[in-house]
Design a protein around this motif. Structure first.
Motif, mmCIF file in Angstrom:
data_model
loop_
_atom_site.group_PDB
_atom_site.id
_atom_site.type_symbol
_atom_site.label_atom_id
_atom_site.label_comp_id
_atom_site.label_asym_id
_atom_site.label_seq_id
_atom_site.Cartn_x
_atom_site.Cartn_y
_atom_site.Cartn_z
ATOM 1 N N ARG A 20 0.822 -1.215 0.000
ATOM 2 C CA ARG A 20 0.000 0.000 0.000
ATOM 3 C C ARG A 20 0.860 1.272 0.000
ATOM 4 N N PHE A 73 -11.744 6.739 -7.199
ATOM 5 C CA PHE A 73 -11.559 6.606 -5.753
ATOM 6 C C PHE A 73 -12.830 6.904 -4.956
ATOM 7 N N ALA A 77 -14.879 3.337 -5.822
ATOM 8 C CA ALA A 77 -14.340 2.529 -4.716
ATOM 9 C C ALA A 77 -15.011 2.840 -3.385
ATOM 10 N N VAL A 122 -10.441 6.575 0.690
ATOM 11 C CA VAL A 122 -10.047 5.157 0.602
ATOM 12 C C VAL A 122 -9.049 4.755 1.682
ATOM 13 N N LEU A 125 -9.954 1.628 3.517
ATOM 14 C CA LEU A 125 -10.354 0.480 2.704
ATOM 15 C C LEU A 125 -9.151 -0.407 2.425
ATOM 16 N N HIS A 129 -10.546 -4.569 -1.165
ATOM 17 C CA HIS A 129 -11.930 -4.082 -1.195
ATOM 18 C C HIS A 129 -12.464 -4.203 -2.617
ATOM 19 N N THR A 141 -11.111 -4.159 -7.637
ATOM 20 C CA THR A 141 -10.562 -4.001 -6.295
ATOM 21 C C THR A 141 -9.889 -2.632 -6.201
ATOM 22 N N LEU A 142 -9.708 -2.166 -4.972
ATOM 23 C CA LEU A 142 -8.977 -0.922 -4.772
ATOM 24 C C LEU A 142 -7.546 -1.053 -5.280
ATOM 25 N N VAL A 145 -7.521 -0.146 -8.782
ATOM 26 C CA VAL A 145 -7.658 1.299 -8.971
ATOM 27 C C VAL A 145 -6.305 1.988 -8.818
ATOM 28 N N TYR A 146 -5.547 1.629 -7.787
ATOM 29 C CA TYR A 146 -4.223 2.229 -7.628
ATOM 30 C C TYR A 146 -3.359 1.972 -8.853
#
Length: 174
Positions: A20, A73, A77, A122, A125, A129, A141-142, A145-146
């Motif tokens: 992360r 985001f 999300a 986020v 999260l 997620h 999923t998150l 997204v990243y």
């Protein structure tokens, strides 16, 4: 009046960190790179579509990425019930097309505010997620997204390189 990017603080991406923080550091790096590409230019230069026939401009890229940040985001999300920043049903490409709707300083203020709101939306999260979007039945999923946002910025920062070079000859990652 020339808009000036905030003083450049050397941006480092994390190596060997947890997933992360590494993803966040790469996203922050690309966010800052876009702002750096806009630094030192006046409103007319920021709005200049310098690579015809493309309608891309540096200001349009900042507007577009503000919109994309919000869409992925906060709306997708985090499930926030908010509308777009620039686009509408009648003008879905207003982020690129309607550059006179807001002055450049306001565009950058909105960008900064949206980035902060997206990060906050986020923060709690998990990368795992899962959320649904109307156009895909199995969801995202998150984490996706990243990765997508890093790719989105990287691609548009390449566009920003060309736009900036055509405006005043400045090149590099500054």
């Amino acid at each position: 009046m020339t808009w000036q990017a905030p003083e450049l603080v050397p941006t480092r991406t994390l190596v060997g960190a947890d997933e992360r923080p590494m993803l966040q550091s790469w996203l922050d790096f690309h966010r800052q790179t876009l702002l750096n590409k806009c630094g030192g230019l006046d409103a007319a230069q920021l709005a200049k579509r310098s690579v015809p026939p493309s309608n891309l401009s540096l200001l349009g890229l900042v507007r577009h990425l503000t919109e994309v940040e919000r869409g992925w985001f906060r709306v997708s999300a985090a499930g926030e019930d908010i509308g777009p920043v620039y686009a509408s049903e009648l003008e879905p490409d207003a982020d690129f097309d309607d550059l006179d709707s807001r002055p450049a300083p306001e565009v950058f203020d909105l960008f900064h505010a949206e980035v902060a709101a997206c990060d906050a939306a986020v923060a709690d999260l998990s990368l795992d997620h899962v959320f649904q979007v109307p156009w895909r039945s199995d969801g995202y999923t998150l984490r996706w997204v990243y990765l997508h946002m890093i790719e989105e910025y990287a691609r548009h920062n390449g566009h920003a390189d060309l736009l900036r070079e055509r405006i005043d000859g400045v090149t590099g990652s500054f």
